[in-house]
Design a protein around this motif. Sequence first.
Motif, PDB file in Angstrom:
ATOM      1  N   GLY A 175       0.817  -1.195   0.000  1.00  0.00           N
ATOM      2  CA  GLY A 175       0.000   0.000   0.000  1.00  0.00           C
ATOM      3  C   GLY A 175       0.857   1.254   0.000  1.00  0.00           C
ATOM      4  O   GLY A 175       2.055   1.157   0.132  1.00  0.00           O
ATOM      5  N   GLU A 176       0.300   2.365  -0.136  1.00  0.00           N
ATOM      6  CA  GLU A 176      -1.040   2.602  -0.624  1.00  0.00           C
ATOM      7  C   GLU A 176      -1.046   2.337  -2.110  1.00  0.00           C
ATOM      8  O   GLU A 176      -0.229   2.908  -2.837  1.00  0.00           O
ATOM      9  CB  GLU A 176      -1.476   4.041  -0.332  1.00  0.00           C
ATOM     10  CG  GLU A 176      -2.879   4.364  -0.819  1.00  0.00           C
ATOM     11  CD  GLU A 176      -3.273   5.829  -0.591  1.00  0.00           C
ATOM     12  OE1 GLU A 176      -2.439   6.641  -0.164  1.00  0.00           O
ATOM     13  OE2 GLU A 176      -4.448   6.152  -0.875  1.00  0.00           O
ATOM     14  N   ILE A 177      -1.967   1.484  -2.555  1.00  0.00           N
ATOM     15  CA  ILE A 177      -2.018   1.148  -3.970  1.00  0.00           C
ATOM     16  C   ILE A 177      -2.993   2.112  -4.650  1.00  0.00           C
ATOM     17  O   ILE A 177      -4.168   2.196  -4.287  1.00  0.00           O
ATOM     18  CB  ILE A 177      -2.449  -0.310  -4.179  1.00  0.00           C
ATOM     19  CG1 ILE A 177      -1.537  -1.252  -3.371  1.00  0.00           C
ATOM     20  CG2 ILE A 177      -2.405  -0.650  -5.664  1.00  0.00           C
ATOM     21  CD1 ILE A 177      -0.044  -1.150  -3.672  1.00  0.00           C
ATOM     22  N   GLY A 218      -8.958   1.921   1.979  1.00  0.00           N
ATOM     23  CA  GLY A 218      -8.490   3.142   2.649  1.00  0.00           C
ATOM     24  C   GLY A 218      -9.419   4.322   2.427  1.00  0.00           C
ATOM     25  O   GLY A 218     -10.065   4.429   1.397  1.00  0.00           O
ATOM     26  N   HIS A 219      -9.465   5.193   3.422  1.00  0.00           N
ATOM     27  CA  HIS A 219     -10.273   6.427   3.388  1.00  0.00           C
ATOM     28  C   HIS A 219     -11.579   6.249   2.599  1.00  0.00           C
ATOM     29  O   HIS A 219     -11.831   6.963   1.623  1.00  0.00           O
ATOM     30  CB  HIS A 219      -9.480   7.636   2.903  1.00  0.00           C
ATOM     31  CG  HIS A 219      -8.718   7.461   1.610  1.00  0.00           C
ATOM     32  ND1 HIS A 219      -9.330   7.143   0.439  1.00  0.00           N
ATOM     33  CD2 HIS A 219      -7.405   7.570   1.338  1.00  0.00           C
ATOM     34  CE1 HIS A 219      -8.403   7.075  -0.511  1.00  0.00           C
ATOM     35  NE2 HIS A 219      -7.229   7.323   0.023  1.00  0.00           N
ATOM     36  N   SER A 220     -12.416   5.322   3.071  1.00  0.00           N
ATOM     37  CA  SER A 220     -13.671   5.026   2.373  1.00  0.00           C
ATOM     38  C   SER A 220     -14.684   6.169   2.471  1.00  0.00           C
ATOM     39  O   SER A 220     -15.770   6.093   1.888  1.00  0.00           O
ATOM     40  CB  SER A 220     -14.275   3.734   2.924  1.00  0.00           C
ATOM     41  OG  SER A 220     -13.390   2.655   2.652  1.00  0.00           O
ATOM     42  N   VAL A 228      -5.660  -0.136  -0.215  1.00  0.00           N
ATOM     43  CA  VAL A 228      -5.886   0.552  -1.488  1.00  0.00           C
ATOM     44  C   VAL A 228      -6.535   1.913  -1.285  1.00  0.00           C
ATOM     45  O   VAL A 228      -7.206   2.177  -0.286  1.00  0.00           O
ATOM     46  CB  VAL A 228      -6.775  -0.285  -2.440  1.00  0.00           C
ATOM     47  CG1 VAL A 228      -6.146  -1.643  -2.703  1.00  0.00           C
ATOM     48  CG2 VAL A 228      -8.182  -0.430  -1.889  1.00  0.00           C
ATOM     49  N   HIS A 229      -6.288   2.762  -2.269  1.00  0.00           N
ATOM     50  CA  HIS A 229      -6.921   4.074  -2.349  1.00  0.00           C
ATOM     51  C   HIS A 229      -8.352   3.851  -2.832  1.00  0.00           C
ATOM     52  O   HIS A 229      -8.576   3.527  -4.000  1.00  0.00           O
ATOM     53  CB  HIS A 229      -6.117   4.925  -3.332  1.00  0.00           C
ATOM     54  CG  HIS A 229      -6.709   6.261  -3.661  1.00  0.00           C
ATOM     55  ND1 HIS A 229      -6.451   7.386  -2.927  1.00  0.00           N
ATOM     56  CD2 HIS A 229      -7.535   6.638  -4.669  1.00  0.00           C
ATOM     57  CE1 HIS A 229      -7.093   8.424  -3.472  1.00  0.00           C
ATOM     58  NE2 HIS A 229      -7.769   7.994  -4.526  1.00  0.00           N
ATOM     59  N   ASN A 230      -9.293   3.997  -1.910  1.00  0.00           N
ATOM     60  CA  ASN A 230     -10.700   3.760  -2.241  1.00  0.00           C
ATOM     61  C   ASN A 230     -11.387   5.113  -2.435  1.00  0.00           C
ATOM     62  O   ASN A 230     -11.527   5.893  -1.499  1.00  0.00           O
ATOM     63  CB  ASN A 230     -11.368   2.974  -1.107  1.00  0.00           C
ATOM     64  CG  ASN A 230     -12.802   2.589  -1.419  1.00  0.00           C
ATOM     65  OD1 ASN A 230     -13.164   2.435  -2.583  1.00  0.00           O
ATOM     66  ND2 ASN A 230     -13.617   2.445  -0.389  1.00  0.00           N
TER      67      ASN A 230
END
Length: 450
Positions: free
Chosen positions: A169-171, A302-304, A279-281
């Motif tokens: 991450g962060e992907i 991440g950061h949903s 992941v970058h969500n």
Amino acid sequence: MRTIVLHDGDLVDGTGTDPRRAVDIVVAGDTVREIVPSRPADAYGTVDEIVDAAGMLVIPGLINNHTHGTAYGPLFPSGHEALPHEQVLANLDRHLVEGTTTVLCVDGFVTAEALARTGEAHPVNVRLASCNTPACLAAATIADGGGLTAANRAFTARDAVRAGAVALGEIGAGHTLGGGGASYMYIPAEVERRTGVRITPRQANGLKVAVLGRHISASAFDRDAVEEALAGAGLTGRLSVEDAREIVSGIVLPAFDIALRGLAEAAGQARAAGVPVLVHNAAASMTQVASIARTDVILIAGHSNHSSFELREAVEHAGRLKEMGAIVDVSTLDTFGAQRLTTGPELLYAMFSAGVVDTISTDYAGGHHDPILLAIDRSIKAGVVSLPAAVAMATANVADAVPGVAPRRGRVAPGMIADLVVTDPAELHHVGTVMVGGEIVVRAGQRVVA
Ligand SMILES: [Zn+2]
């Protein structure tokens, strides 16, 4: 062995259970030795220190699974130029006085050697995640890559896991997937270079959405919206609609498709390596994130509560991810303070109310992230989450979600490492004392300098 007693505090131990009133926590060396109903302080004649925690709340040191700029090396998954070491240490100081004792650095190209040097320089436990898969490296190189040395490029995700990285991450990231990073860094910089006008992150974001839409697609271009965004940013007559389109597209699109492909690639590598993938969500990546959730990798979304989502979209998406076994993370971002990109707490509160949140992190928000305990304090006062549940989301839940990020940490119990925070129950973000591995590193809210 050094013995310290946190005396007469109320304990929320990280497991999600009700507070235990008026207890003494006895710390011997780096470990919690016992937790007992409060005794008179003079019963502890021979201990090295008694910390008066009467009327205060004691919680585990927070574990933050989404931080940037917390280790020496390239910043962000776009491989941006590294921050000066003093700035990295200042960032870690800030996390520490906010009650965070473990951070996962998800910049993604930091080497094990640079991480070790960071660890020697600061008491916060810094753990490594890697985003160095072929597609993510290619996306970083296109989007930026200015901070990537030969050593960073060569230190692949596989090498990183072998050297102790606890996640991939962060992907994808705001900098490669057209998210916040594009809005607060690259677009304002290019607009300023062309026009001499410095626009705000929100204005840049408005321009980006007008050109590419929330889901990032060249077909979303809306000429009227671009004109409006240019006017709102004071750029009418200085930048044409076509130039704005070219700037935004030129910054966001070249890396975008590769970064999007990188999500599945990294999930495959994480599965093979037996570590979670973070992941970058966001609106632009949600379809790919959902398809990863269908596989058997441990997925941290991440950061949903990303500001590119509409409220219902975010809550429903998170609910589906959770049903598929993903861990739903929310970030404080700049929700309560700077609000340079986030407009307020409604989405965060809606996520808590819907019961879809597993973990709480900060992310970076251009260096303007809010403290986790501030977000928890406000959310409790808004009635959308309970204190024990919220503390668990920032401690034990994170330790469980990312095995390896904080072994023997995240809960307050005998035998656990003594990472402890003493704070004000009325204003949770008014942290008093912070202990890492049995050592007091923050007193009266100030970093203790050795
Ligand atoms: Zn992100």
